[in-house]
Design a protein around this motif. Structure first.
Motif, PDB file in Angstrom:
ATOM      1  N   ASP A  91      70.185  59.037  54.389  1.00 25.44           N
ATOM      2  CA  ASP A  91      70.877  57.673  54.483  1.00 25.44           C
ATOM      3  C   ASP A  91      70.760  57.056  55.756  1.00 25.44           C
ATOM      4  N   ASN A  95      68.599  53.626  56.778  1.00 21.15           N
ATOM      5  CA  ASN A  95      69.622  52.748  56.678  1.00 21.15           C
ATOM      6  C   ASN A  95      68.740  51.212  57.397  1.00 21.15           C
ATOM      7  N   ASP A  96      69.154  50.195  56.720  1.00 21.13           N
ATOM      8  CA  ASP A  96      68.879  48.946  57.200  1.00 21.13           C
ATOM      9  C   ASP A  96      69.868  48.105  57.711  1.00 21.13           C
ATOM     10  N   ALA A  98      70.347  44.960  58.210  1.00 16.90           N
ATOM     11  CA  ALA A  98      70.396  43.867  57.619  1.00 16.90           C
ATOM     12  C   ALA A  98      71.336  43.872  56.292  1.00 16.90           C
ATOM     13  N   ASP A  99      71.576  45.144  55.771  1.00 10.58           N
ATOM     14  CA  ASP A  99      72.366  45.542  54.605  1.00 10.58           C
ATOM     15  C   ASP A  99      73.735  45.339  54.810  1.00 10.58           C
ATOM     16  N   MET A 100      73.946  45.276  56.185  1.00 11.42           N
ATOM     17  CA  MET A 100      75.315  45.017  56.675  1.00 11.42           C
ATOM     18  C   MET A 100      75.956  43.807  56.598  1.00 11.42           C
ATOM     19  N   TYR A 102      75.950  39.766  54.533  1.00  7.51           N
ATOM     20  CA  TYR A 102      75.921  38.989  53.132  1.00  7.51           C
ATOM     21  C   TYR A 102      75.929  37.614  53.513  1.00  7.51           C
ATOM     22  N   ARG A 113      79.755  42.648  56.378  1.00  5.37           N
ATOM     23  CA  ARG A 113      80.638  43.503  55.342  1.00  5.37           C
ATOM     24  C   ARG A 113      81.598  44.215  56.097  1.00  5.37           C
ATOM     25  N   MET A 118      80.871  48.332  52.165  1.00  9.65           N
ATOM     26  CA  MET A 118      79.787  49.077  52.350  1.00  9.65           C
ATOM     27  C   MET A 118      79.392  49.970  51.170  1.00  9.65           C
ATOM     28  N   SER A 119      78.426  50.430  50.825  1.00  5.00           N
ATOM     29  CA  SER A 119      77.923  51.571  49.990  1.00  5.00           C
ATOM     30  C   SER A 119      78.579  52.871  50.861  1.00  5.00           C
ATOM     31  N   GLN A 122      75.547  53.425  52.936  1.00 10.10           N
ATOM     32  CA  GLN A 122      75.676  52.688  54.317  1.00 10.10           C
ATOM     33  C   GLN A 122      76.594  53.310  55.327  1.00 10.10           C
TER      34      GLN A 122
END
Length: 184
Positions: A91, A95-96, A98-100, A102, A113, A118-119, A122
């Protein structure tokens, strides 16, 4: 040390409560004499008699069977723990950042987020979150260190084949660390 309440012995094996405790302590400390002292009252026993009694108990087929069962269960627990550690390390590596974020549909602007949004994967990558008067900073775990640890855990960097057979006439094979010939 307190014996954990472990599984019951197999149906066809009847152990006394002290024998069960001995088995649990033995799996925990891997020392028969120590396990015997913890399971039985040995306050008036000599060291040699404790060693002999512990050895006899280990040779008891019912006790040996229960110890084997406990060790097998411990092995499965360790494998599950290793899988969890590997997943967290993956993980971190995957990790990216950018996924933090939206895009907010109302404003069309990117928003960060919250940890609850977050998942779990993440969140595994996050080292710490600092809120400084509304300015939030997220520090991530080191991807390189996680990748190196994964490689070490899985022996990815180890040689897959080492030739220890012939074909090395006149050559010196050095194992370990040290100076090579000519290095001064």
């Amino acid at each position: 040390m307190k014996a954990k309440k472990g599984p019951n012995p197999p149906q066809n094996v009847l152990l006394t409560p002290k024998q069960e405790r001995f088995c649990q302590y033995y799996v925990e400390c891997n020392n028969a004499s120590e396990a015997y002292r913890m399971a039985y009252d040995c306050s008036k026993s000599k060291w040699q008699s404790v060693c002999v009694s512990a050895s006899k108990l280990l040779r008891n087929p019912k006790v040996a069977l229960f110890i084997a069962q406990l060790k097998e269960e411990e092995k499965h627990k360790r494998e599950a723990d290793r899988a969890n550690v590997e997943q967290v390390l993956l993980d971190i590596v995957n990790n990216d950042p950018a996924d933090m974020f939206y895009n907010d549909e109302a404003t069309g602007k990117p928003r960060q987020r919250t940890p609850l949004q977050m998942s779990r994967r993440q969140r595994n990558a996050i080292k710490r979150i600092v809120n400084n008067r509304g300015s939030i900073t997220i520090d991530f775990n080191d991807k390189t260190a996680a990748a190196a640890l994964l490689a070490k855990m899985n022996a990815w960097l180890s040689p897959t084949e080492v030739n220890i057979e012939g074909g090395n006439e006149g050559k010196v094979i050095m194992l370990g660390f040290g100076k090579k010939k000519g290095d001064e």
